[in-house]
Design an enzyme around this catalytic site. Structure first.
Site, PDB file in Angstrom:
ATOM      1  CG  HIS A   6      -1.897   1.083   1.333  1.00 56.20           C
ATOM      2  ND1 HIS A   6      -2.726   1.235   2.419  1.00 56.20           N
ATOM      3  CD2 HIS A   6      -2.213   2.107   0.508  1.00 56.20           C
ATOM      4  CE1 HIS A   6      -3.487   2.301   2.251  1.00 56.20           C
ATOM      5  NE2 HIS A   6      -3.188   2.857   1.100  1.00 56.20           N
ATOM      6  CG  HIS A   8      -1.536   5.958  -2.099  1.00 56.31           C
ATOM      7  ND1 HIS A   8      -2.337   5.176  -2.901  1.00 56.31           N
ATOM      8  CD2 HIS A   8      -2.021   5.811  -0.834  1.00 56.31           C
ATOM      9  CE1 HIS A   8      -3.266   4.595  -2.142  1.00 56.31           C
ATOM     10  NE2 HIS A   8      -3.091   4.963  -0.894  1.00 56.31           N
ATOM     11  CB  ALA A  72      -5.809   7.296  -1.840  1.00 55.63           C
ATOM     12  CG  HIS A 180      -7.631   3.829  -0.540  1.00 58.72           C
ATOM     13  ND1 HIS A 180      -7.950   5.081  -0.066  1.00 58.72           N
ATOM     14  CD2 HIS A 180      -6.422   3.520  -0.006  1.00 58.72           C
ATOM     15  CE1 HIS A 180      -6.954   5.502   0.708  1.00 58.72           C
ATOM     16  NE2 HIS A 180      -6.026   4.585   0.767  1.00 58.72           N
ATOM     17  CG  HIS A 225      -6.429   2.948   6.136  1.00 60.22           C
ATOM     18  ND1 HIS A 225      -7.414   3.016   5.194  1.00 60.22           N
ATOM     19  CD2 HIS A 225      -5.392   3.661   5.634  1.00 60.22           C
ATOM     20  CE1 HIS A 225      -7.010   3.750   4.173  1.00 60.22           C
ATOM     21  NE2 HIS A 225      -5.797   4.158   4.402  1.00 60.22           N
ATOM     22  CD  GLU A 286      -2.347   5.312   4.622  1.00 58.22           C
ATOM     23  OE1 GLU A 286      -2.227   4.828   5.746  1.00 58.22           O
ATOM     24  OE2 GLU A 286      -3.263   6.098   4.323  1.00 58.22           O
TER      25      GLU A 286
END
Lengths: 341, 341
Positions: A6, A8, A72, A180, A225, A286
């Site tokens: 995960h 981005h 996201a 997401h 998450h 993340e």
């Protein structure tokens, strides 16, 4: 090999988001899509955006490969019409693709879909999905369960008419889905603090209370998450599943469902690993995204989740191997096949 | 003395909810409030509804006193106009009052407010608040942060114009607020599984990111269900508070904020007690409500939360005394004063 499922591309040059702002502004003021191509980003810009940020962090933290998708918050499905959102998704996915081409050992792509609030995912969404998987070599997709951006005004994930045609394509392509949400235009919901976590919890209960996993037995979903609030309230959900006649919750959910480890403190990770089977947890951090701060109590970045996993007292070496590597290769089957070759 | 701060009168005779159904139906079909008084419930009916359910459970589980309010799902603010919702709130609050009169050692009241979706809390809400506190001897209120029932279309809790006049009354009356949504008319959100938990998380972030506690330094809020997702994501919220320049999260929140213990498994309670100071946790079980089942792994009811607290390895005897008794007496000051007399 340690795989972070995960990440981005949050470090694109400012021109990227500025273009999106112009797109949205044009649509809101003229009612027509912006008649302007997205700005060219040079290889050097991409290289430094990654090398000085995500890749640097990965090397410092001992992460080998990140499953990488567009920002996201930037997916922005709640603004824009189909034409604007296709242009935007293609542009963002191509930027991710260039990262993957430049750093093929460290990044593999997951795509943003050109969803549009109020519009059933149709040909435009499916075309971009096929392009990303078949032409760009991406291995999964991010699906926004609330393209209305905090209004929750489109149908839930179990709606057969709205979502099932898309799920059929995902099954045919053999790619998993990360649930997401994107930004929030509802003042109740801070995007990253509230909407992300509520979106996760909402998706979890929609999966729990519907026949979606029965109807698509091979489709895999990742809730990021750490699964939102679900592991913290696992007793509540186990009990409600019994009350509703849905049987054992673990049996019901864990053929199709995975949670990532984006939970930014030791007690949270400990709970996650206590409650959720190691077969259904995927390592993730993340980065760099929700939280940039360093924990003054530990001197470590809050989002350096590997530290919490390493400090866990319940994980065996076999569990760690699953969470860091094998689960991701099983869920992202196209990645598993790429790495075998 | 063990005080459960979160119980609802979920066991009213069927005539009660049937009346509400007729009220809503009348309004929806005629546009006018139902011209019919609420049905009389006899003392015997109330006595048996309580003695065979909540009170029986309390005695079995060793709970002395429950802070008791009308059924949360039944508050139903998203249906009904002001006249209907006042009739309904008065009726429900009076039923709770009769329970408190019949079993004065075991129940003390918290009121439902006649909120109406789309309507700023005004005279009708404040009148019922005053009646319940001053005339019925209630000690707190339930406040619905989303009277629209899952559409989240009224202003957030920090909106000065919308909410602050009500908060001023609460300060003047010296009563605390439990944040509690009601039912959901949005198909995305299962009321008890999703909307309750999301409502808690949403309120938490609204408190965290606003000046509400600065503007009302003496007002106390309880977020039920263990604070929604907040404790599980405490690292995320601590880090975001730092990123946002809000300082130390605990210092920011815990002069005004309390979480209850309605978390239905041992790992969840362990996390809660690990992360949240014992001064800010109130014992509660939400009986009988969300989950009725028995955990097949333990043979105990999921919602028998005292079992988890007793099994905690981190609670000192002093902490237990706070969570079971003293915190509630400090937060519900009118209760503290009643019990001292």
């Amino acid at each position: 090999m340690i795989i972070d499922c995960h990440g981005h591309f949050t470090t694109t040059p400012p021109r990227v988001m500025e273009f999106r702002k112009r797109q949205v502004h044009a649509l809101q003021t003229t009612g027509k899509p912006l008649d302007e191509p997205p700005p060219h980003i040079t290889d050097d810009e991409i290289r430094s955006a990654i090398a000085d940020n995500q890749l640097k962090g990965m090397k410092e933290r001992g992460v080998d490969l990140t499953i990488f998708s567009p920002r996201a918050m930037g997916m922005d499905h709640h603004f824009g019409d189909e034409v604007s959102n296709v242009t935007w998704a293609v542009y963002c996915n191509n930027l991710v693709h260039r990262v993957c081409q430049m750093f093929p050992e460290h990044f593999v792509g997951v795509c943003q879909l050109p969803q549009v609030a109020g519009q059933k995912p149709g040909k435009a969404v499916i075309d971009e999905l096929h392009r990303c998987i078949n032409e760009l070599g991406f291995v999964g997709v991010n699906l926004n369960p609330d393209p209305s951006g905090g209004n929750w005004s489109d149908p839930p994930l179990w709606d057969k008419d709205w979502w099932y045609p898309l799920y059929e394509q995902l099954v045919a392509l053999d790619v998993p889905v990360m649930i997401h949400v994107s930004g929030s235009c509802n003042p109740h919901f801070n995007a990253v603090a509230t909407h992300y976590i509520n979106g996760d919890t909402t998706a979890f209960v929609q999966f729990m209370t519907s026949d979606l996993f029965k109807d698509f037995p091979t489709l895999k979903f990742i809730i990021p998450h750490g699964g939102g609030a679900a592991p913290f309230h696992w007793g509540r959900y186990r009990g409600m599943a019994i009350d509703m006649g849905l049987g054992d919750l673990n049996q019901r959910m864990f053929k199709n469902l995975y949670f990532d480890t984006c939970v930014y403190h030791q007690p949270g990770i400990d709970l996650l690993l206590n409650v959720i089977p190691a077969d259904n947890v995927l390592f993730a951090s993340e980065t760099f995204g929700a939280v940039r701060a360093t924990d003054p109590n530990t001197g470590r970045a809050f989002d350096d989740t590997k530290v919490y996993l390493e400090a866990s007292k319940v994980l065996s070496d076999a569990d760690k191997a699953k969470i860091y590597t094998h689960n991701a290769l099983g869920v992202y089957k196209r990645l598993g096949r790429q790495l075998k070759v």
